[in-house]
Structure formats: C-alpha cells, structure tokens
Motif scaffolding. Structure first.
Motif, PDB file in Angstrom:
ATOM      1  N   LEU A  93       0.831  -1.204   0.000  1.00 53.25           N
ATOM      2  CA  LEU A  93       0.000   0.000   0.000  1.00 53.25           C
ATOM      3  C   LEU A  93       0.867   1.256   0.000  1.00 53.25           C
ATOM      4  N   LEU A  94       1.924   1.259   0.782  1.00 54.23           N
ATOM      5  CA  LEU A  94       2.844   2.409   0.790  1.00 54.23           C
ATOM      6  C   LEU A  94       3.463   2.604  -0.595  1.00 54.23           C
ATOM      7  N   TYR A  95       3.889   1.509  -1.199  1.00 52.68           N
ATOM      8  CA  TYR A  95       4.476   1.580  -2.537  1.00 52.68           C
ATOM      9  C   TYR A  95       3.481   2.159  -3.545  1.00 52.68           C
ATOM     10  N   GLN A  96       2.264   1.668  -3.486  1.00 52.31           N
ATOM     11  CA  GLN A  96       1.229   2.130  -4.406  1.00 52.31           C
ATOM     12  C   GLN A  96       0.988   3.632  -4.264  1.00 52.31           C
ATOM     13  N   LYS A  97       0.912   4.126  -3.015  1.00 50.88           N
ATOM     14  CA  LYS A  97       0.628   5.544  -2.784  1.00 50.88           C
ATOM     15  C   LYS A  97       1.820   6.427  -3.138  1.00 50.88           C
ATOM     16  N   VAL A  98       3.013   5.933  -2.878  1.00 49.82           N
ATOM     17  CA  VAL A  98       4.201   6.717  -3.253  1.00 49.82           C
ATOM     18  C   VAL A  98       4.306   6.824  -4.769  1.00 49.82           C
ATOM     19  N   ARG A  99       4.051   5.737  -5.469  1.00 53.53           N
ATOM     20  CA  ARG A  99       4.074   5.768  -6.932  1.00 53.53           C
ATOM     21  C   ARG A  99       2.994   6.697  -7.477  1.00 53.53           C
ATOM     22  N   GLU A 100       1.837   6.692  -6.818  1.00 54.49           N
ATOM     23  CA  GLU A 100       0.711   7.513  -7.265  1.00 54.49           C
ATOM     24  C   GLU A 100       0.912   8.999  -6.988  1.00 54.49           C
ATOM     25  N   LEU A 101       1.424   9.318  -5.791  1.00 55.29           N
ATOM     26  CA  LEU A 101       1.520  10.718  -5.369  1.00 55.29           C
ATOM     27  C   LEU A 101       2.876  11.340  -5.648  1.00 55.29           C
ATOM     28  N   ASN A 102       3.893  10.524  -5.902  1.00 52.57           N
ATOM     29  CA  ASN A 102       5.240  10.984  -6.260  1.00 52.57           C
ATOM     30  C   ASN A 102       5.741  12.103  -5.338  1.00 52.57           C
ATOM     31  N   PRO A 103       5.963  11.794  -4.062  1.00 48.84           N
ATOM     32  CA  PRO A 103       6.379  12.831  -3.118  1.00 48.84           C
ATOM     33  C   PRO A 103       7.867  13.168  -3.159  1.00 48.84           C
ATOM     34  N   HIS A 104       8.587  12.652  -4.138  1.00 48.91           N
ATOM     35  CA  HIS A 104      10.040  12.883  -4.261  1.00 48.91           C
ATOM     36  C   HIS A 104      10.759  12.383  -3.006  1.00 48.91           C
ATOM     37  N   LEU A 105      10.439  11.169  -2.644  1.00 47.63           N
ATOM     38  CA  LEU A 105      10.992  10.532  -1.462  1.00 47.63           C
ATOM     39  C   LEU A 105      12.500  10.348  -1.600  1.00 47.63           C
ATOM     40  N   LYS A 106      13.218  10.677  -0.544  1.00 47.24           N
ATOM     41  CA  LYS A 106      14.672  10.515  -0.546  1.00 47.24           C
ATOM     42  C   LYS A 106      15.099   9.113  -0.107  1.00 47.24           C
ATOM     43  N   GLY A 107      14.210   8.432   0.615  1.00 54.58           N
ATOM     44  CA  GLY A 107      14.583   7.094   1.058  1.00 54.58           C
ATOM     45  C   GLY A 107      13.430   6.343   1.684  1.00 54.58           C
ATOM     46  N   PHE A 108      13.465   5.030   1.534  1.00 56.62           N
ATOM     47  CA  PHE A 108      12.508   4.130   2.179  1.00 56.62           C
ATOM     48  C   PHE A 108      13.317   3.189   3.050  1.00 56.62           C
ATOM     49  N   ILE A 109      13.051   3.221   4.355  1.00 54.00           N
ATOM     50  CA  ILE A 109      13.830   2.442   5.319  1.00 54.00           C
ATOM     51  C   ILE A 109      12.887   1.478   6.011  1.00 54.00           C
ATOM     52  N   ALA A 110      13.142   0.196   5.876  1.00 54.41           N
ATOM     53  CA  ALA A 110      12.175  -0.801   6.321  1.00 54.41           C
ATOM     54  C   ALA A 110      12.781  -1.810   7.280  1.00 54.41           C
ATOM     55  N   ALA A 111      11.921  -2.347   8.121  1.00 60.54           N
ATOM     56  CA  ALA A 111      12.316  -3.428   9.020  1.00 60.54           C
ATOM     57  C   ALA A 111      12.161  -4.768   8.318  1.00 60.54           C
ATOM     58  N   SER A 112      12.987  -5.701   8.723  1.00 57.51           N
ATOM     59  CA  SER A 112      12.815  -7.117   8.431  1.00 57.51           C
ATOM     60  C   SER A 112      13.356  -7.828   9.665  1.00 57.51           C
ATOM     61  N   GLY A 113      13.599  -9.116   9.584  1.00 64.33           N
ATOM     62  CA  GLY A 113      14.070  -9.829  10.758  1.00 64.33           C
ATOM     63  C   GLY A 113      15.157 -10.828  10.434  1.00 64.33           C
ATOM     64  N   ILE A 114      15.925 -11.178  11.452  1.00 63.80           N
ATOM     65  CA  ILE A 114      16.951 -12.204  11.275  1.00 63.80           C
ATOM     66  C   ILE A 114      16.316 -13.571  11.027  1.00 63.80           C
ATOM     67  N   GLY A 115      15.003 -13.649  11.232  1.00 64.21           N
ATOM     68  CA  GLY A 115      14.284 -14.862  10.885  1.00 64.21           C
ATOM     69  C   GLY A 115      14.414 -15.210   9.422  1.00 64.21           C
ATOM     70  N   TYR A 116      14.877 -14.263   8.617  1.00 62.45           N
ATOM     71  CA  TYR A 116      15.116 -14.496   7.186  1.00 62.45           C
ATOM     72  C   TYR A 116      15.997 -15.727   6.972  1.00 62.45           C
ATOM     73  N   TYR A 117      16.963 -15.922   7.860  1.00 61.62           N
ATOM     74  CA  TYR A 117      17.927 -17.015   7.695  1.00 61.62           C
ATOM     75  C   TYR A 117      17.376 -18.352   8.187  1.00 61.62           C
ATOM     76  N   GLY A 118      16.186 -18.320   8.779  1.00 60.84           N
ATOM     77  CA  GLY A 118      15.590 -19.545   9.298  1.00 60.84           C
ATOM     78  C   GLY A 118      15.928 -19.751  10.756  1.00 60.84           C
ATOM     79  N   ALA A 119      15.032 -20.436  11.465  1.00 64.74           N
ATOM     80  CA  ALA A 119      15.260 -20.738  12.881  1.00 64.74           C
ATOM     81  C   ALA A 119      16.035 -22.042  12.977  1.00 64.74           C
ATOM     82  N   THR A 120      17.331 -21.917  13.191  1.00 63.44           N
ATOM     83  CA  THR A 120      18.183 -23.101  13.255  1.00 63.44           C
ATOM     84  C   THR A 120      19.353 -22.823  14.185  1.00 63.44           C
ATOM     85  N   THR A 121      19.806 -23.827  14.888  1.00 64.09           N
ATOM     86  CA  THR A 121      20.997 -23.699  15.725  1.00 64.09           C
ATOM     87  C   THR A 121      22.137 -24.440  15.033  1.00 64.09           C
TER      88      THR A 121
END
Length: 299
Positions: A93-121
């Motif tokens: 939704l953020l992407y859609q609105k930024v593309r639609e309104l073109n606010p001349h954004l300088k940056g998009f900074i997003a969270a993700s998690g270390i869970g990306y690598y999988g839960a493993t020991t």
C-alpha cells in the motif's frame, strides 16, 4: 530538517525512534489505524486501501516498522496470514501511494528480521549474502523484503534492517526474560545453546537515523550487536546483575512446544548473525557487548 513518516510508530521501536528523531529536530509524522486529532498522526486502513494523502505528499523519508507481533499469539493458520499481511500488504500500500503521489521521497527504510535465515541452531555465522531459510519465519521475511525492494524500481534509496531481538528498558523480550529471574525461578531454555542475535534499542534506532543521514547506506543490513550470545550466557549474565542464583535445571524444550506449538522455534533455535557490514560503514555501536547493554538497561 527532514520530515519523516513512521509506520508502527506506537510500537516498542517506533515510539523510541520517534522521540529520538524529534530530539534531533526532525519533523515526525505517524500513520495510525485509529483517527486522531493530533496534527502529526494520519489515518490509514490497509483493508480499504486507504492512506491520508497528506501523510505522503510532504515527506522526505518513510520508516516502515508496522507488523503484527511475531510472538504475541500462537501461530494458527489465521494468525500466520495476519503476520504476513500486516507486513506485505502495508508495504504494498505504501508503494502504491508513493508511486501515485510521487512525493520525491529521498529514502525508504524498512524493518525485516533475522528470521530471514531460518530458525536453526548451527555453527554457521549468517551474513547478508546468505540465502533465506525454509521455515515460516523465513517466509515472512522473504515476502516482506520482496515488497520493500519494489521501492528500488522508483529509484528510491531503499534500506532494510534484518533486526535481532531488541533489548529495551521498559518492555520487550528482555523484560519477559527478567521476570522469572526476579522471582527466583529463571533458568536457560531447552539446550541453552541456541544463539540469540540481539541489539540494544538505542543502537537500532541510531541505525535508522544513520540510514537517513548517511546517503552511502543502501540495501540490506543485519541489525544485530557484534557479540554473539547463547540463551545460557544471557540468563547467567542477567542473574548476576539481578543478584539472583540459577538453581533450577534448564526448562525442557517440550514445555515450550506444548505451550506455543510451532512458534516455540523462536525460543528454542537460533544461530549467529554477522554485523560486519553495518560496522564497516560510519556506524558505531554504543553497546557492542551484552554486559554494557544490560548495565545500561538496568539503571
């Protein structure tokens, strides 16, 4: 100073980051699922594909932290869908609105998690170049990041932080671990050998600010402290600070599997995650080791 729009601004990290940004002179707006009379709080409704246009039109950066709590409820089929949608649909939704309104954004900074690598020991130390894992946590992060990287197609500098366990003074994982220790019933979980990639909340928030202020930052970074710790090490260090003795044996893994089902992997598994990439930028950790972090958070 720049104008920043934060999603998830009422969460643990969002509240802390918002106050820190304001203290540095930034103008901070927040997207909320509730209507508010505050001039810096704007309404959005993902299900209705709606964001107040004013929230988007005059901003320089978006910091996207929104997402249902991974460990707040058992992972039913419905909850799993909610965990994914609260991250992927909001990003789309953020992407859609930024593309639609073109606010001349300088940056998009997003969270993700270390869970990306999988839960493993394992003995492996994961870097940003490693592939995603094959469990549900990994799937969430993979889809989340895929949605965030679409901002690159708009030639907007995009930074994603794969975040570890956030340690803070008043809420979050650390306080939940401390509670049984204070009562004299704390002990390591399962084998106790699972690694717990972590980060002090101040370092995490300063990392987001660094992403605003340092235009060289781009792409994906592991947002974890340099020191690798196990569940046993954390439990013993906390016990020392609280002046408590560990007298109980490790809590059996089966207890958590019964209580939390599939979600128990968050507690029972964990590998080391490397912070070298962010450390090689101009960013400096205030709390690179557990002892300094715990002493600060125990004041």
């Amino acid at each position: 100073m720049y104008s920043i729009l934060i999603t998830g601004g009422t969460g643990l990290v969002g509240k802390h980051l918002g106050l820190l940004l304001q203290s540095k002179g930034y103008h901070v707006n927040i997207l909320s699922r509730k209507h508010s009379e505050k001039t810096n709080v704007f309404y959005w409704n993902v299900n209705k594909n709606h964001i107040d246009a004013e929230a988007i039109t005059n901003i320089d950066y978006i910091i996207h932290l929104a997402g249902a709590g991974i460990a707040n409820k058992r992972w039913s089929k419905l909850r799993k869908k909610e965990l994914i949608d609260s991250r992927v649909k909001t990003t789309n939704l953020l992407y859609q609105k930024v593309r639609e309104l073109n606010p001349h954004l300088k940056g998009f900074i997003a969270a993700s998690g270390i869970g990306y690598y999988g839960a493993t020991t394992s003995s492996k130390i994961f870097t940003e170049k490693d592939e995603n894992g094959d469990d549900f946590l990994s799937l969430i992060c993979k889809l989340w990041e895929k949605a965030s990287t679409k901002f690159n197609t708009l030639t907007i500098r995009t930074i994603i932080f794969r975040t570890g366990i956030v340690f803070s003074k008043n809420d979050g994982a650390l306080q939940k671990i401390k509670k049984p220790l204070k009562l004299g019933f704390g002990s390591p979980i399962g084998s106790g050998n699972q690694f717990m990639p972590w980060i002090h909340i101040d370092d995490l928030c300063n990392m987001y600010i660094e992403a605003i202020e340092n235009p060289k930052l781009n792409g994906i970074y592991n947002a974890v402290a340099p020191e690798h710790i196990t569940n046993t090490f954390l439990t013993l260090e906390l016990a020392k600070i609280l002046k408590k003795k560990i007298w109980l044996p490790n809590i059996p893994s089966l207890v958590f599997k019964i209580l939390f089902g599939e979600m128990s992997i968050i507690l029972l598994k964990g590998s080391r995650v490397c912070s070298d990439k962010i450390s090689k930028t101009e960013f400096n950790f205030r709390f690179p080791n557990l002892k300094s972090a715990l002493l600060n958070l125990s004041k």
